[in-house]
Design a protein around this motif. Structure first.
Motif, short mmCIF file in Angstrom:
data_model
loop_
_atom_site.label_atom_id
_atom_site.label_comp_id
_atom_site.label_asym_id
_atom_site.label_seq_id
_atom_site.Cartn_x
_atom_site.Cartn_y
_atom_site.Cartn_z
N ILE A 178 0.82 -1.21 0.00
CA ILE A 178 0.00 0.00 0.00
C ILE A 178 0.86 1.27 0.00
O ILE A 178 0.44 2.32 0.50
CB ILE A 178 -0.97 0.01 1.20
N GLU A 179 2.01 1.21 -0.60
CA GLU A 179 2.95 2.33 -0.60
C GLU A 179 2.34 3.63 -1.12
O GLU A 179 2.61 4.70 -0.60
CB GLU A 179 4.17 1.95 -1.44
N TYR A 180 1.52 3.56 -2.16
CA TYR A 180 0.97 4.76 -2.79
C TYR A 180 -0.49 5.03 -2.41
O TYR A 180 -1.12 5.92 -2.96
CB TYR A 180 1.09 4.66 -4.32
N ILE A 181 -1.02 4.25 -1.48
CA ILE A 181 -2.43 4.33 -1.11
C ILE A 181 -2.57 5.05 0.23
O ILE A 181 -1.89 4.72 1.20
CB ILE A 181 -3.04 2.92 -1.05
N ASP A 182 -3.48 6.03 0.28
CA ASP A 182 -3.68 6.83 1.49
C ASP A 182 -4.80 6.33 2.37
O ASP A 182 -4.92 6.76 3.52
CB ASP A 182 -3.94 8.29 1.08
N GLY A 183 -5.61 5.46 1.89
CA GLY A 183 -6.70 4.87 2.66
C GLY A 183 -7.34 3.77 1.86
O GLY A 183 -7.41 3.85 0.63
N LEU A 184 -7.79 2.72 2.55
CA LEU A 184 -8.40 1.57 1.87
C LEU A 184 -9.57 1.09 2.71
O LEU A 184 -9.41 0.79 3.89
CB LEU A 184 -7.37 0.46 1.70
N CYS A 185 -10.73 1.05 2.10
CA CYS A 185 -11.88 0.46 2.80
C CYS A 185 -12.43 -0.68 1.96
O CYS A 185 -12.36 -0.67 0.73
CB CYS A 185 -12.94 1.50 3.11
N SER A 186 -12.94 -1.65 2.65
CA SER A 186 -13.55 -2.81 2.02
C SER A 186 -14.87 -3.08 2.70
O SER A 186 -14.99 -2.94 3.92
CB SER A 186 -12.63 -4.03 2.16
N ALA A 187 -15.87 -3.44 1.92
CA ALA A 187 -17.18 -3.73 2.49
C ALA A 187 -17.16 -5.02 3.29
O ALA A 187 -17.81 -5.12 4.33
CB ALA A 187 -18.21 -3.81 1.37
N ALA A 188 -16.42 -6.02 2.81
CA ALA A 188 -16.52 -7.34 3.42
C ALA A 188 -15.23 -8.12 3.24
O ALA A 188 -14.35 -7.74 2.47
CB ALA A 188 -17.67 -8.12 2.78
N VAL A 189 -15.17 -9.22 3.98
CA VAL A 189 -14.09 -10.19 3.81
C VAL A 189 -14.51 -11.16 2.71
O VAL A 189 -15.70 -11.46 2.55
CB VAL A 189 -13.82 -10.94 5.13
N TYR A 190 -13.57 -11.61 1.93
CA TYR A 190 -13.83 -12.51 0.80
C TYR A 190 -14.15 -13.91 1.31
O TYR A 190 -13.33 -14.83 1.28
CB TYR A 190 -12.60 -12.51 -0.11
N ARG A 191 -15.36 -14.06 1.84
CA ARG A 191 -15.90 -15.35 2.29
C ARG A 191 -17.33 -15.45 1.81
O ARG A 191 -17.92 -14.47 1.39
CB ARG A 191 -15.85 -15.44 3.82
N TRP A 192 -17.89 -16.66 1.92
CA TRP A 192 -19.27 -16.87 1.51
C TRP A 192 -20.19 -15.93 2.29
O TRP A 192 -20.00 -15.75 3.47
CB TRP A 192 -19.66 -18.33 1.75
N PRO A 193 -21.17 -15.30 1.64
CA PRO A 193 -21.58 -15.37 0.25
C PRO A 193 -20.88 -14.33 -0.65
O PRO A 193 -21.08 -14.32 -1.84
CB PRO A 193 -23.08 -15.07 0.31
#
Length: 194
Positions: free
Chosen positions: A21-36
């Motif tokens: 994440i060297e060039y990234i100032d913030g990262l959000c994710s809605a969910a973890v990559y699991r079912w569903p």
């Protein structure tokens, strides 16, 4: 549902140690990559089920509303023309469009922003999923560029899934080389590697 806590910035969490994440100032994710969620991402990306973008876009919009990021432009991670031709669409574009339908108009991400379409992938690469950590880094090294400068702008970059973050990091690098001051990333799912 494997949703991540509202307002979690992955760059400031325990998950960031496995990400580039060297060039990234913030990262959000809605969910973890699991079912569903993994089935929806797979359906969107490989199963010719673009309707999965509606569900994922909704959850991504709700996550982005919890962040205080102010952005000038929103961009999606571009595909190579070969992959676009084979798939018929860019899954990150679909996700971005659906996310914009659901985001609250007073949210800083949705207000006063425009799409930035000048981030391009100038060469075809192998699919990242089949590569190890070093191969992923080499595969996307300097694969993106910007056709127009974006001096002093703050960009939100949308992608479907982040595993090692090499792809989005290189896209953020190209955006910063074009003059962006901040690059934030929103993704539907975070695939956590051990």
């Amino acid at each position: 549902m494997p949703l991540l806590p509202a307002g979690l910035d992955v760059c400031l969490s325990q998950h960031q140690q496995n990400l580039c994440i060297e060039y990234i100032d913030g990262l959000c994710s809605a969910a973890v990559y699991r079912w569903p969620v993994n089935k929806w991402v797979y359906g969107l990306k490989f199963g010719a089920k673009p309707e999965c973008a509606k569900i994922l876009g909704y959850f991504l919009a709700k996550q982005l509303e919890q962040h205080s990021w102010t952005v000038d432009h929103i961009a999606s991670v571009p595909l190579s023309w070969i992959r676009y031709f084979n798939r018929g669409y860019n899954q990150s574009d679909l996700l971005l469009k659906e996310m914009l339908l659901y985001i609250h108009p007073l949210c800083d991400v949705g207000r006063h922003t425009s799409l930035y379409r000048d981030l391009i992938r100038h060469r075809h690469t192998q699919p990242q999923a089949k590569l190890n950590q070093q191969q992923r880094m080499d595969n996307v090294d300097k694969v993106f560029k910007c056709k127009t400068p974006i001096m002093g702008k703050r960009i939100l970059l949308i992608d479907d899934v982040v595993t090692t973050a090499h792809t989005i990091n290189q896209a953020a690098r190209a955006l910063k080389n074009a003059g962006a001051t901040k690059v934030y990333v929103g993704c539907a799912a975070l695939k956590i590697l051990d």
